[in-house]
Design an enzyme around this catalytic site. Structure first.
Site, PDB file in Angstrom:
ATOM      1  N   ARG A 170      12.150  -5.889   5.095  1.00  0.00           N
ATOM      2  CA  ARG A 170      11.818  -4.493   4.784  1.00  0.00           C
ATOM      3  C   ARG A 170      12.724  -3.515   5.531  1.00  0.00           C
ATOM      4  O   ARG A 170      12.955  -3.654   6.726  1.00  0.00           O
ATOM      5  CB  ARG A 170      10.362  -4.257   5.172  1.00  0.00           C
TER       6      ARG A 170
ATOM      7  N   ARG B 109      11.730  -1.674  10.920  1.00  0.00           N
ATOM      8  CA  ARG B 109      10.719  -1.258  11.885  1.00  0.00           C
ATOM      9  C   ARG B 109      10.623  -2.266  13.012  1.00  0.00           C
ATOM     10  O   ARG B 109      10.593  -3.463  12.772  1.00  0.00           O
ATOM     11  CB  ARG B 109       9.355  -1.133  11.178  1.00  0.00           C
TER      12      ARG B 109
ATOM     13  N   LYS C 243       0.828  -1.213   0.000  1.00  0.00           N
ATOM     14  CA  LYS C 243       0.000   0.000   0.000  1.00  0.00           C
ATOM     15  C   LYS C 243       0.859   1.258   0.000  1.00  0.00           C
ATOM     16  O   LYS C 243       0.605   2.194  -0.750  1.00  0.00           O
ATOM     17  CB  LYS C 243      -0.902   0.063   1.248  1.00  0.00           C
TER      18      LYS C 243
ATOM     19  N   ARG D 127      -9.181   1.273   9.240  1.00  0.00           N
ATOM     20  CA  ARG D 127      -8.793  -0.089   9.615  1.00  0.00           C
ATOM     21  C   ARG D 127      -9.850  -0.777  10.459  1.00  0.00           C
ATOM     22  O   ARG D 127      -9.664  -1.928  10.828  1.00  0.00           O
ATOM     23  CB  ARG D 127      -7.511  -0.029  10.437  1.00  0.00           C
TER      24      ARG D 127
ATOM     25  N   ARG E 126      -0.143  -8.309  14.051  1.00  0.00           N
ATOM     26  CA  ARG E 126      -0.728  -7.342  13.104  1.00  0.00           C
ATOM     27  C   ARG E 126      -1.616  -8.051  12.079  1.00  0.00           C
ATOM     28  O   ARG E 126      -2.654  -7.528  11.685  1.00  0.00           O
ATOM     29  CB  ARG E 126       0.372  -6.537  12.413  1.00  0.00           C
TER      30      ARG E 126
HETATM   31  P1  AMP Z   1       1.299   0.865   9.230  1.00  0.00           P
HETATM   32  O1  AMP Z   1       2.515   1.686   8.988  1.00  0.00           O
HETATM   33  O2  AMP Z   1       0.130   1.278   8.395  1.00  0.00           O
HETATM   34  O3  AMP Z   1       1.563  -0.619   9.176  1.00  0.00           O
HETATM   35  O4  AMP Z   1       0.851   1.179  10.751  1.00  0.00           O
HETATM   36  C1  AMP Z   1       1.706   0.880  11.835  1.00  0.00           C
HETATM   37  C2  AMP Z   1       0.919   0.849  13.131  1.00  0.00           C
HETATM   38  O5  AMP Z   1       0.308   2.125  13.381  1.00  0.00           O
HETATM   39  C3  AMP Z   1      -0.244  -0.132  13.165  1.00  0.00           C
HETATM   40  O6  AMP Z   1       0.171  -1.460  13.487  1.00  0.00           O
HETATM   41  C4  AMP Z   1      -1.123   0.478  14.256  1.00  0.00           C
HETATM   42  O7  AMP Z   1      -0.585   0.246  15.548  1.00  0.00           O
HETATM   43  C5  AMP Z   1      -0.971   1.968  13.969  1.00  0.00           C
HETATM   44  N1  AMP Z   1      -1.987   2.458  13.005  1.00  0.00           N
HETATM   45  C6  AMP Z   1      -1.771   2.936  11.744  1.00  0.00           C
HETATM   46  N2  AMP Z   1      -2.914   3.284  11.141  1.00  0.00           N
HETATM   47  C7  AMP Z   1      -3.902   3.023  12.041  1.00  0.00           C
HETATM   48  C8  AMP Z   1      -5.324   3.147  12.014  1.00  0.00           C
HETATM   49  N3  AMP Z   1      -5.969   3.590  10.925  1.00  0.00           N
HETATM   50  N4  AMP Z   1      -6.000   2.778  13.131  1.00  0.00           N
HETATM   51  C9  AMP Z   1      -5.384   2.330  14.234  1.00  0.00           C
HETATM   52  N5  AMP Z   1      -4.050   2.164  14.313  1.00  0.00           N
HETATM   53  C10 AMP Z   1      -3.316   2.507  13.233  1.00  0.00           C
END
Ligand code: AMP
Length: 219
Positions: free
Chosen positions: A127, A160, A13, A88, A171
């Protein structure tokens, strides 16, 4: 162009959202990046989010909705946006609908990146992310020219914390429990467009373009 990118972690994404945003001159609204920036700066949002992000859990919906509302009200989002990592949960999807209604706008399309779980795990394990510009590399599939250094801006690359295998499993479980219903929500509204996210990034970008061209034509 107002688009949502949906899919599990590691589906591509972020890579595709960045391309689309550059191509159309619209902001990439990546809630994960926004939270990591907030955590790095030590802001109140960052302090609240840290415990959730580190465990691979979702930050509460009211916090996320406030973050996104604030971002979509900025002038650069008037011409459009690509939402990457939001919504989400069903509550976030409903909150987004409500926000867009209040802003007098609506979504053009939701692109679902479909990728088998083994691929996701392999992608996340290799990654590397740029600490400064957020660009993403993979040690085997798209390595940086110099290991550990961003091709685009020369800053250091890091893995990360939440890409560690235990957190990745959490996740993925959170995605299956809380985000899968969002897929059905958009399918029921005729907005959902699945693409095969396991192809190479250029092929995925073409598939995304094809979806969006079609959407814009039918409007
Ligand atoms: P990502 O970089 O999109 O994988 O997001 C990393 C982390 O940020 C996720 O595992 C959540 O802990 C938090 N996070 C990101 N976007 C959201 C969202 N829309 N709602 C809740 N938590 C989020």
């Amino acid at each position: 162009m107002r688009v949502v990118f949906l899919g599990p972690p590691g589906a591509g994404k972020g890579t595709q959202a960045r391309r689309l945003a550059d191509r159309y001159g619209i902001p990439q609204v990546a809630t994960g990046d926004m939270l990591r920036e907030a955590m790095a700066s030590g802001s109140e949002l960052g302090q609240r989010a840290r415990a959730y992000v580190e465990r691979g859990e979702l930050v509460p919906d009211d916090v996320m909705l406030a973050v996104v509302e604030d971002r979509l009200r900025r002038p650069d989002a008037e011409r459009g946006f690509v939402l990457d990592g939001f919504p989400r949960t069903l509550a976030q999807a409903e909150g987004l609908d409500d926000l867009l209604r209040r802003l007098g706008r609506r979504l053009d399309a939701v692109v679902l990146f479909q990728v088998p779980e083994e691929t996701v795990v392999r992608r996340l394990a290799g990654r590397w992310t740029c600490t400064a510009c957020g660009r993403v590399f993979h040690e085997s599939y798209s390595p940086p020219r110099t290991p550990g250094v961003c091709d685009a801006c020369g800053s250091p690359l890091v893995q990360r914390e939440d890409d560690r295998p235990e957190t990745v499993r959490r996740r993925l479980a959170v995605y299956a429990e809380q985000t899968a219903p969002v897929v059905e929500y958009y399918r029921a509204r005729g907005l959902l467009h699945p693409v095969d996210g396991s192809q190479d990034p250029d092929a995925v970008a073409e598939a995304v373009e094809a979806v969006l061209r079609h959407r814009v034509e039918v409007r």
